[in-house]
Design an enzyme around this catalytic site. Structure first.
Site, PDB file in Angstrom:
ATOM      1  N   GLN A  37      -9.783   1.600   4.704  1.00 37.27           N
ATOM      2  CA  GLN A  37     -10.648   0.632   4.042  1.00 37.27           C
ATOM      3  C   GLN A  37     -10.141  -0.800   4.139  1.00 37.27           C
ATOM      4  O   GLN A  37     -10.920  -1.740   3.953  1.00 37.27           O
ATOM      5  CB  GLN A  37     -10.830   1.016   2.571  1.00 37.27           C
ATOM      6  CG  GLN A  37     -11.608   2.308   2.372  1.00 37.27           C
ATOM      7  CD  GLN A  37     -11.779   2.667   0.924  1.00 37.27           C
ATOM      8  OE1 GLN A  37     -10.915   3.297   0.326  1.00 37.27           O
ATOM      9  NE2 GLN A  37     -12.898   2.280   0.338  1.00 37.27           N
ATOM     10  N   HIS A  57     -18.224   4.491  15.048  1.00 38.90           N
ATOM     11  CA  HIS A  57     -18.495   4.010  16.403  1.00 38.90           C
ATOM     12  C   HIS A  57     -19.595   4.792  17.112  1.00 38.90           C
ATOM     13  O   HIS A  57     -20.155   4.305  18.107  1.00 38.90           O
ATOM     14  CB  HIS A  57     -17.219   4.082  17.252  1.00 38.90           C
ATOM     15  CG  HIS A  57     -16.140   3.153  16.803  1.00 38.90           C
ATOM     16  ND1 HIS A  57     -14.819   3.299  17.156  1.00 38.90           N
ATOM     17  CD2 HIS A  57     -16.184   2.040  16.020  1.00 38.90           C
ATOM     18  CE1 HIS A  57     -14.093   2.336  16.614  1.00 38.90           C
ATOM     19  NE2 HIS A  57     -14.906   1.567  15.913  1.00 38.90           N
ATOM     20  N   ASP A  69     -13.028  -1.567  11.749  1.00 34.90           N
ATOM     21  CA  ASP A  69     -12.202  -2.038  12.871  1.00 34.90           C
ATOM     22  C   ASP A  69     -11.294  -3.195  12.460  1.00 34.90           C
ATOM     23  O   ASP A  69     -10.152  -3.290  12.918  1.00 34.90           O
ATOM     24  CB  ASP A  69     -13.093  -2.491  14.037  1.00 34.90           C
ATOM     25  CG  ASP A  69     -13.762  -1.317  14.741  1.00 34.90           C
ATOM     26  OD1 ASP A  69     -13.588  -0.169  14.277  1.00 34.90           O
ATOM     27  OD2 ASP A  69     -14.466  -1.552  15.747  1.00 34.90           O
ATOM     28  N   ARG A  94      -0.466   1.311  -5.202  1.00 32.17           N
ATOM     29  CA  ARG A  94      -0.785   2.572  -4.535  1.00 32.17           C
ATOM     30  C   ARG A  94      -1.533   2.269  -3.239  1.00 32.17           C
ATOM     31  O   ARG A  94      -2.629   1.706  -3.252  1.00 32.17           O
ATOM     32  CB  ARG A  94      -1.657   3.448  -5.437  1.00 32.17           C
ATOM     33  CG  ARG A  94      -1.983   4.765  -4.776  1.00 32.17           C
ATOM     34  CD  ARG A  94      -3.167   5.456  -5.397  1.00 32.17           C
ATOM     35  NE  ARG A  94      -3.661   6.461  -4.465  1.00 32.17           N
ATOM     36  CZ  ARG A  94      -4.872   6.976  -4.484  1.00 32.17           C
ATOM     37  NH1 ARG A  94      -5.751   6.574  -5.384  1.00 32.17           N
ATOM     38  NH2 ARG A  94      -5.233   7.878  -3.604  1.00 32.17           N
ATOM     39  N   HIS A 139      -5.601   9.849   2.826  1.00 32.06           N
ATOM     40  CA  HIS A 139      -6.771   9.287   2.160  1.00 32.06           C
ATOM     41  C   HIS A 139      -7.932   9.270   3.155  1.00 32.06           C
ATOM     42  O   HIS A 139      -8.452   8.228   3.526  1.00 32.06           O
ATOM     43  CB  HIS A 139      -6.476   7.877   1.631  1.00 32.06           C
ATOM     44  CG  HIS A 139      -7.421   7.424   0.561  1.00 32.06           C
ATOM     45  ND1 HIS A 139      -7.010   6.896  -0.642  1.00 32.06           N
ATOM     46  CD2 HIS A 139      -8.772   7.423   0.505  1.00 32.06           C
ATOM     47  CE1 HIS A 139      -8.057   6.578  -1.377  1.00 32.06           C
ATOM     48  NE2 HIS A 139      -9.146   6.887  -0.695  1.00 32.06           N
ATOM     49  N   GLU A 184      -8.285  12.957  -3.603  1.00 35.47           N
ATOM     50  CA  GLU A 184      -9.606  13.519  -3.848  1.00 35.47           C
ATOM     51  C   GLU A 184     -10.000  14.614  -2.864  1.00 35.47           C
ATOM     52  O   GLU A 184     -10.958  14.478  -2.097  1.00 35.47           O
ATOM     53  CB  GLU A 184     -10.657  12.404  -3.855  1.00 35.47           C
ATOM     54  CG  GLU A 184     -10.420  11.363  -4.943  1.00 35.47           C
ATOM     55  CD  GLU A 184     -11.538  10.342  -5.047  1.00 35.47           C
ATOM     56  OE1 GLU A 184     -12.461  10.372  -4.204  1.00 35.47           O
ATOM     57  OE2 GLU A 184     -11.493   9.514  -5.971  1.00 35.47           O
ATOM     58  N   ASN A 326      -8.484  10.492 -10.598  1.00 32.95           N
ATOM     59  CA  ASN A 326      -9.421   9.404 -10.312  1.00 32.95           C
ATOM     60  C   ASN A 326     -10.700   9.660 -11.100  1.00 32.95           C
ATOM     61  O   ASN A 326     -11.256  10.764 -11.037  1.00 32.95           O
ATOM     62  CB  ASN A 326      -9.766   9.334  -8.827  1.00 32.95           C
ATOM     63  CG  ASN A 326      -8.577   9.007  -7.947  1.00 32.95           C
ATOM     64  OD1 ASN A 326      -7.493   8.695  -8.436  1.00 32.95           O
ATOM     65  ND2 ASN A 326      -8.763   9.066  -6.642  1.00 32.95           N
ATOM     66  N   TYR A 328     -14.501   7.700 -12.570  1.00 30.41           N
ATOM     67  CA  TYR A 328     -15.393   6.550 -12.603  1.00 30.41           C
ATOM     68  C   TYR A 328     -16.543   6.695 -13.588  1.00 30.41           C
ATOM     69  O   TYR A 328     -16.941   5.727 -14.216  1.00 30.41           O
ATOM     70  CB  TYR A 328     -15.984   6.304 -11.203  1.00 30.41           C
ATOM     71  CG  TYR A 328     -14.977   5.808 -10.198  1.00 30.41           C
ATOM     72  CD1 TYR A 328     -14.780   4.447  -9.990  1.00 30.41           C
ATOM     73  CD2 TYR A 328     -14.207   6.697  -9.456  1.00 30.41           C
ATOM     74  CE1 TYR A 328     -13.860   3.980  -9.075  1.00 30.41           C
ATOM     75  CE2 TYR A 328     -13.286   6.247  -8.532  1.00 30.41           C
ATOM     76  CZ  TYR A 328     -13.113   4.886  -8.342  1.00 30.41           C
ATOM     77  OH  TYR A 328     -12.179   4.444  -7.425  1.00 30.41           O
ATOM     78  N   GLU A 394      -7.272   5.903  -9.936  1.00 30.93           N
ATOM     79  CA  GLU A 394      -8.438   5.076  -9.600  1.00 30.93           C
ATOM     80  C   GLU A 394      -9.373   5.018 -10.801  1.00 30.93           C
ATOM     81  O   GLU A 394      -9.650   6.039 -11.425  1.00 30.93           O
ATOM     82  CB  GLU A 394      -9.216   5.636  -8.403  1.00 30.93           C
ATOM     83  CG  GLU A 394      -8.520   5.496  -7.068  1.00 30.93           C
ATOM     84  CD  GLU A 394      -9.401   5.964  -5.912  1.00 30.93           C
ATOM     85  OE1 GLU A 394     -10.648   5.934  -6.042  1.00 30.93           O
ATOM     86  OE2 GLU A 394      -8.842   6.369  -4.875  1.00 30.93           O
TER      87      GLU A 394
END
Length: 486
Positions: A37, A57, A69, A94, A139, A184, A326, A328, A394
């Site tokens: 990321q 891609h 990229d 992290r 990840h 995750e 994690n 949310y 997270e």
């Protein structure tokens, strides 16, 4: 910049007028990112292709047709990232290590000295800044060569991951004493193998996600035992993994809905939590029974959920030094009116999940602001897994394109208050991690959703980073160790 500081100062002045709650001195604060990321440099020197390189891609699945990229260009600008961490005043950072940047082909016979040097520099800069490195081994960016062999549906993947872990422990373990094996796994397997929400987007629900999980859980246990047996005596340190979960709340207090919500918790968090954190080990009993029964009804000679041997159950059980979490958002759950016979994880689960339309939303359709769910989830872990040490790795909020991100400030205020409530309940939470340090490539959403404390200008070749109002807010919390009661 002046405007952001002014808004933040006003927020702080308002906070002073309200009741302030204090965080315990034992609670650490950090921020998190992930390699694909933020790093960019997707083909720098001898780095190998990974599954996200291939997906971005060769398909048009990314919402804005973007890719990682360049992303935040942290491969070239990690020193700026460390400056941002110092400005925030975090205790730890992290980050994740790209498998294909270290082992270009996925196998340990060929190492990239350039990849080693990149993470060496990042880790050393963090230590100079008095920021503790917390490294994630996986990840979501599997080397494509390994995916071509079946990826996590291939039982040999656990051995390949163990080889990778050994290389990384050997290279960085003298300076990194905090490790996560996987981020995750529920997302890795359910969305990447069962569905099309993440790479490699196999879309083989009902079978592929269970094969993925089985091999991934073994891989985690093998890496844990390697560290525990060989590297912990030499390097010290701790190792675990981080599991994601919504809080699943019964839609009504009917017995059927209460049962459905608990089953959703077991299929979500228990799927990966029970084998490691429970005293008996193995998959949750409700998963084993439901999937076996449905498999036989569908004509399969055995359960689509693979079985662990007695020896494997004992080997996997207890492979943790902490419970990584994690979180949310929250989901309402009820028993469905009809029973589906389709082949899928969600039909195996057999519940209906939805959100209350009154809950405040975010830029992500799945992310609603429900802070009390965070408290409930922490208490569920305390009660089901004997109050382990919990590190929240997270927690965060998405918006579109705002530097004056008052909604993110509100989210953090509410969720950190819920964390304090859970601490008062006796939950053993020792650290909290905001997602994310900066705006980055948000998987299938590309750059259309932003989670960062720092704004990244993706139209600028320099990928300029600017602190948002939430960065100043988070910094003020870390400095004062207090928060306004919501």
């Amino acid at each position: 910049m002046v405007f952001i500081k002014t808004i933040t100062l006003l927020c702080l002045l308002i906070a002073v007028k309200g009741e302030l709650r204090r965080f315990p001195d034992t609670l650490s604060f950090g921020v998190a990112t992930a390699s694909y990321q933020i790093e960019g440099a997707w083909n720098a020197t001898d780095k190998g292709e990974n599954i996200w390189d291939r997906l971005t891609h060769t398909t048009d699945m990314i919402k804005d047709r973007s890719n990682g990229d360049v992303a935040c260009d942290s491969y070239n600008q990690h020193k700026r990232d460390v400056e941002m961490l110092k400005q925030l005043g975090v205790d730890y950072y992290r980050f994740s290590i790209s498998w294909s940047r270290i082992l270009p082909d996925g196998f340990s016979n060929r190492l990239s000295q350039d990849g080693i040097a990149y993470y060496d520099s990042l880790i050393n800069d963090l230590l100079v800044a008095n920021i503790t490195p917390f490294a994630t081994l996986y990840h979501w960016d599997l080397p494509q060569r390994l995916q071509d062999l079946g990826g996590w549906s291939n039982p040999m993947m656990a051995d390949y991951f163990l080889d990778f872990a050994e290389v990384v422990f050997e290279a960085f373990g003298d300076r990194v004493q905090n490790w996560l094996t996987f981020n995750e796994p529920w997302v890795v397997c359910l969305q990447g193998y069962g569905g099309v929400g993440k790479a490699p987007a196999l879309n083989m629900s009902g079978i592929a996600e269970y094969l993925c999980a089985h091999n991934l859980i073994k891989a985690h246990a093998m890496a844990y035992h390697l560290y525990d047996d060989v590297y912990r005596p030499l390097q010290g340190g701790r190792i675990g993994w981080t599991l994601n979960s919504n809080w699943h709340e019964p839609a009504n207090q009917y017995p059927a809905d209460i049962e459905a919500a608990e089953r959703a918790m077991q299929f979500h968090l228990g799927w990966f939590g029970h084998p490691v954190f429970s005293t008996e080990g193995d998959y949750p009993q409700v998963m084993k029974e439901r999937i076996a029964k449905r498999s036989l009804e569908q004509g399969y000679p055995r359960s689509r959920l693979p079985e662990f041997t007695t020896e494997e159950i004992a080997y996997i059980r207890g492979t943790y030094d902490f419970f990584g979490l994690n979180h949310y958002t929250t989901t309402l759950v009820r028993m469905p009116t009809t029973i589906s016979k389709e082949l899928s994880y969600y039909d195996d689960l057999g519940t209906e999940g939805f959100e209350d339309p009154a809950w405040p939303g975010s830029a992500s359709v799945w992310l609603k602001v429900v802070p009390w769910g965070f408290r409930n989830l922490l208490n569920w872990i305390k009660e089901n897994y004997y109050n382990p040490e919990i590190i929240v790795f997270e927690n965060g909020f998405s918006d579109r394109d705002n530097k004056d991100d008052v909604d993110r400030i509100s989210y953090y205020n509410q969720y950190l208050n819920a964390l304090l409530d859970a601490l008062e309940d006796g939950c053993n939470v020792t650290a909290y991690t905001a997602w994310s340090l900066m705006d980055n490539f948000e998987w299938l959403q590309g750059y259309t959703e932003r989670f960062g404390l720092y704004y990244v200008d993706f139209n600028d070749p320099r990928r300029t980073r600017t602190p948002k109002a939430s960065a100043f807010y988070y910094k003020s919390i870390l400095e004062s160790r207090t928060i306004e009661r919501d």
